[in-house]
Design an enzyme around this catalytic site. Structure first.
Site, PDB file in Angstrom:
ATOM      1  N   SER A   6      13.871  22.464  44.462  1.00 54.83           N
ATOM      2  CA  SER A   6      13.499  21.409  45.409  1.00 54.83           C
ATOM      3  C   SER A   6      14.648  21.161  46.382  1.00 54.83           C
ATOM      4  O   SER A   6      15.735  20.731  45.991  1.00 54.83           O
ATOM      5  CB  SER A   6      13.176  20.116  44.657  1.00 54.83           C
ATOM      6  OG  SER A   6      12.981  19.089  45.594  1.00 54.83           O
ATOM      7  N   HIS A  31      10.450  24.349  47.153  1.00 54.41           N
ATOM      8  CA  HIS A  31       9.690  23.099  47.153  1.00 54.41           C
ATOM      9  C   HIS A  31      10.286  22.144  48.187  1.00 54.41           C
ATOM     10  O   HIS A  31      11.491  21.887  48.189  1.00 54.41           O
ATOM     11  CB  HIS A  31       9.773  22.498  45.746  1.00 54.41           C
ATOM     12  CG  HIS A  31       8.947  21.280  45.532  1.00 54.41           C
ATOM     13  ND1 HIS A  31       7.609  21.326  45.200  1.00 54.41           N
ATOM     14  CD2 HIS A  31       9.275  19.962  45.578  1.00 54.41           C
ATOM     15  CE1 HIS A  31       7.149  20.090  45.050  1.00 54.41           C
ATOM     16  NE2 HIS A  31       8.136  19.237  45.277  1.00 54.41           N
ATOM     17  N   ASP A  33       9.990  18.353  49.867  1.00 48.79           N
ATOM     18  CA  ASP A  33       9.454  16.996  49.686  1.00 48.79           C
ATOM     19  C   ASP A  33       9.432  16.249  51.009  1.00 48.79           C
ATOM     20  O   ASP A  33      10.482  15.963  51.582  1.00 48.79           O
ATOM     21  CB  ASP A  33      10.336  16.224  48.695  1.00 48.79           C
ATOM     22  CG  ASP A  33      10.182  16.741  47.279  1.00 48.79           C
ATOM     23  OD1 ASP A  33       9.039  16.833  46.802  1.00 48.79           O
ATOM     24  OD2 ASP A  33      11.203  17.062  46.651  1.00 48.79           O
ATOM     25  N   MET A  35       8.485  12.768  52.772  1.00 50.91           N
ATOM     26  CA  MET A  35       8.253  11.355  52.418  1.00 50.91           C
ATOM     27  C   MET A  35       8.218  10.510  53.676  1.00 50.91           C
ATOM     28  O   MET A  35       9.030  10.710  54.578  1.00 50.91           O
ATOM     29  CB  MET A  35       9.383  10.846  51.527  1.00 50.91           C
ATOM     30  CG  MET A  35       9.632  11.704  50.307  1.00 50.91           C
ATOM     31  SD  MET A  35      11.001  11.051  49.361  1.00 50.91           S
ATOM     32  CE  MET A  35      11.157  12.329  48.107  1.00 50.91           C
ATOM     33  N   HIS A  64       5.239  19.378  49.498  1.00 55.32           N
ATOM     34  CA  HIS A  64       4.731  18.242  48.719  1.00 55.32           C
ATOM     35  C   HIS A  64       4.696  17.031  49.645  1.00 55.32           C
ATOM     36  O   HIS A  64       5.744  16.467  49.966  1.00 55.32           O
ATOM     37  CB  HIS A  64       5.682  18.036  47.526  1.00 55.32           C
ATOM     38  CG  HIS A  64       5.356  16.884  46.652  1.00 55.32           C
ATOM     39  ND1 HIS A  64       6.211  16.439  45.661  1.00 55.32           N
ATOM     40  CD2 HIS A  64       4.267  16.059  46.593  1.00 55.32           C
ATOM     41  CE1 HIS A  64       5.669  15.406  45.037  1.00 55.32           C
ATOM     42  NE2 HIS A  64       4.501  15.145  45.594  1.00 55.32           N
ATOM     43  N   MET A  66       4.285  13.455  50.351  1.00 59.15           N
ATOM     44  CA  MET A  66       4.253  12.096  49.791  1.00 59.15           C
ATOM     45  C   MET A  66       4.081  11.143  50.957  1.00 59.15           C
ATOM     46  O   MET A  66       4.983  10.383  51.319  1.00 59.15           O
ATOM     47  CB  MET A  66       5.550  11.824  49.019  1.00 59.15           C
ATOM     48  CG  MET A  66       5.558  12.478  47.652  1.00 59.15           C
ATOM     49  SD  MET A  66       7.223  12.631  46.995  1.00 59.15           S
ATOM     50  CE  MET A  66       7.683  14.180  47.727  1.00 59.15           C
ATOM     51  N   MET A 135       3.461  14.695  38.391  1.00 57.57           N
ATOM     52  CA  MET A 135       4.752  14.042  38.630  1.00 57.57           C
ATOM     53  C   MET A 135       5.314  13.545  37.299  1.00 57.57           C
ATOM     54  O   MET A 135       4.672  12.762  36.594  1.00 57.57           O
ATOM     55  CB  MET A 135       4.602  12.856  39.593  1.00 57.57           C
ATOM     56  CG  MET A 135       4.244  13.216  41.018  1.00 57.57           C
ATOM     57  SD  MET A 135       5.352  14.419  41.793  1.00 57.57           S
ATOM     58  CE  MET A 135       6.938  13.604  41.665  1.00 57.57           C
ATOM     59  N   GLY A 142      15.191  12.317  44.072  1.00 58.33           N
ATOM     60  CA  GLY A 142      15.607  13.334  43.122  1.00 58.33           C
ATOM     61  C   GLY A 142      16.499  12.702  42.064  1.00 58.33           C
ATOM     62  O   GLY A 142      16.910  11.541  42.194  1.00 58.33           O
ATOM     63  N   ASP A 173       6.964  18.243  38.298  1.00 53.29           N
ATOM     64  CA  ASP A 173       7.918  17.842  39.341  1.00 53.29           C
ATOM     65  C   ASP A 173       8.652  16.554  38.951  1.00 53.29           C
ATOM     66  O   ASP A 173       8.060  15.481  38.929  1.00 53.29           O
ATOM     67  CB  ASP A 173       7.147  17.642  40.656  1.00 53.29           C
ATOM     68  CG  ASP A 173       8.073  17.405  41.834  1.00 53.29           C
ATOM     69  OD1 ASP A 173       9.300  17.486  41.661  1.00 53.29           O
ATOM     70  OD2 ASP A 173       7.549  17.138  42.935  1.00 53.29           O
TER      71      ASP A 173
HETATM   72  C1  DX5 Z   1      10.564  13.453  43.739  1.00 54.46           C
HETATM   73  C2  DX5 Z   1      10.325  14.818  44.308  1.00 54.46           C
HETATM   74  C3  DX5 Z   1      10.876  15.930  43.500  1.00 54.46           C
HETATM   75  C4  DX5 Z   1      12.385  15.926  43.377  1.00 54.46           C
HETATM   76  C5  DX5 Z   1      12.753  16.586  42.074  1.00 54.46           C
HETATM   77  O1  DX5 Z   1       9.882  12.524  44.510  1.00 54.46           O
HETATM   78  O2  DX5 Z   1       8.930  15.050  44.425  1.00 54.46           O
HETATM   79  O3  DX5 Z   1      10.443  17.190  44.001  1.00 54.46           O
HETATM   80  O4  DX5 Z   1      13.023  16.592  44.431  1.00 54.46           O
HETATM   81  O5  DX5 Z   1      14.124  16.493  41.905  1.00 54.46           O
HETATM   82  P1  DX5 Z   1      14.781  16.441  40.454  1.00 54.46           P
HETATM   83  O6  DX5 Z   1      14.525  17.781  39.813  1.00 54.46           O
HETATM   84  O7  DX5 Z   1      16.227  16.187  40.740  1.00 54.46           O
HETATM   85  O8  DX5 Z   1      14.120  15.330  39.692  1.00 54.46           O
HETATM   86 ZN    ZN Z   2       8.222  17.138  44.935  1.00 53.37          ZN
END
Ligand code: DX5
Ligand code: ZN
Length: 218
Positions: A6, A31, A33, A35, A64, A66, A135, A142, A173
């Site tokens: 990610s 991956h 993210d 947001m 992904h 969000m 999730m 993260g 994830d």
């Molecule tokens: C959280 C994200 C994840 C995140 C995972 O909202 O969707 O993809 O980057 O990071 P780690 O592995 O550090 O939890």
């Molecule tokens: Zn994610």
């Protein structure tokens, strides 16, 4: 086992070299993210950064979303380089139609579910979904702690997929590491998203190698 580092946990000031590192690794997907500060309490990155990532990566982009009302941006993210596009169950009152829209763009359709969302809610459309992203933390950041109930969700989801004879992949994830990774694979996970555990490790290439070689117990 598909491993998807990610990029949220990478050094954003050195994104190109971070991506080159992932290119040299055994990672399968990257991956990303996205947001919006509304669906989740954080703002990460948007279309121009996805485009830049796509230019420097050799791996398929697993985006992904969000964000609220994700249907507004599907085509834009496809054009920015997405191979897999995941939307949140909680953000889509017309989920079936959003999945069809993703597929019509020639992307794999992913549905992400928050920790409180039951996997049974996907039963009626499981054959339409390419990837369910379970999730294992509350989305937004993260480096959070893995939620243990995820194991029960994977087990149940695997049963739903098998009963329907669907080809759906199970992606996990949040808070994934080598320790819980073995249990996740054993329960039926197909894709591991790994942020901090890869990018903050001393040797990301070796960490990805170790994640790729996780073995089931029993
Ligand atoms: C959280 C994200 C994840 C995140 C995972 O909202 O969707 O993809 O980057 O990071 P780690 O592995 O550090 O939890
Ligand atoms: Zn994610």
């Amino acid at each position: 086992m598909i491993v998807a580092p990610s990029i949220l946990s990478a050094d954003f000031a050195n994104l190109q070299s971070e991506l080159e590192l992932i290119n040299r690794s055994q990672a399968d997907w990257i991956h990303v993210d996205v947001m919006d500060g509304l669906f989740v309490p954080n703002i990460s990155l948007g279309l121009p950064v996805c485009e830049a990532i796509a230019q420097h990566t050799t791996k398929p982009l697993d985006i992904h979303l969000m964000i609220e009302k994700p249907a507004r941006y599907l085509e834009a993210f496809k054009n920015a380089g997405a191979s897999i596009l995941s939307v949140h169950y909680e953000a889509c009152p017309h989920l079936h139609s959003v999945i069809q829209a993703i597929k019509s763009l020639d992307c794999k359709a992913g549905v992400a579910i928050n920790p409180h969302t039951s996997v049974q809610l996907l039963e009626d459309i499981i054959n339409e979904i390419d990837v369910v992203c379970v999730m294992s933390v509350n989305p937004g950041f993260g480096g959070q702690k893995f939620i243990e109930n995820t194991y029960n969700k994977i087990k149940l989801l695997k049963e739903i997929i098998n009963d329907a004879e669907a080809q759906t992949l199970i992606e996990i994830d949040g808070g994934v590491n080598l320790e819980n990774g073995t249990c996740l694979v054993t329960q039926g996970a197909d894709v591991l998203v790994v942020g901090n555990f890869v990018f903050k490790s001393n040797d990301p290439l070796q960490t990805i190698h170790d994640l790729k070689n996780l073995e089931m117990i029993g």
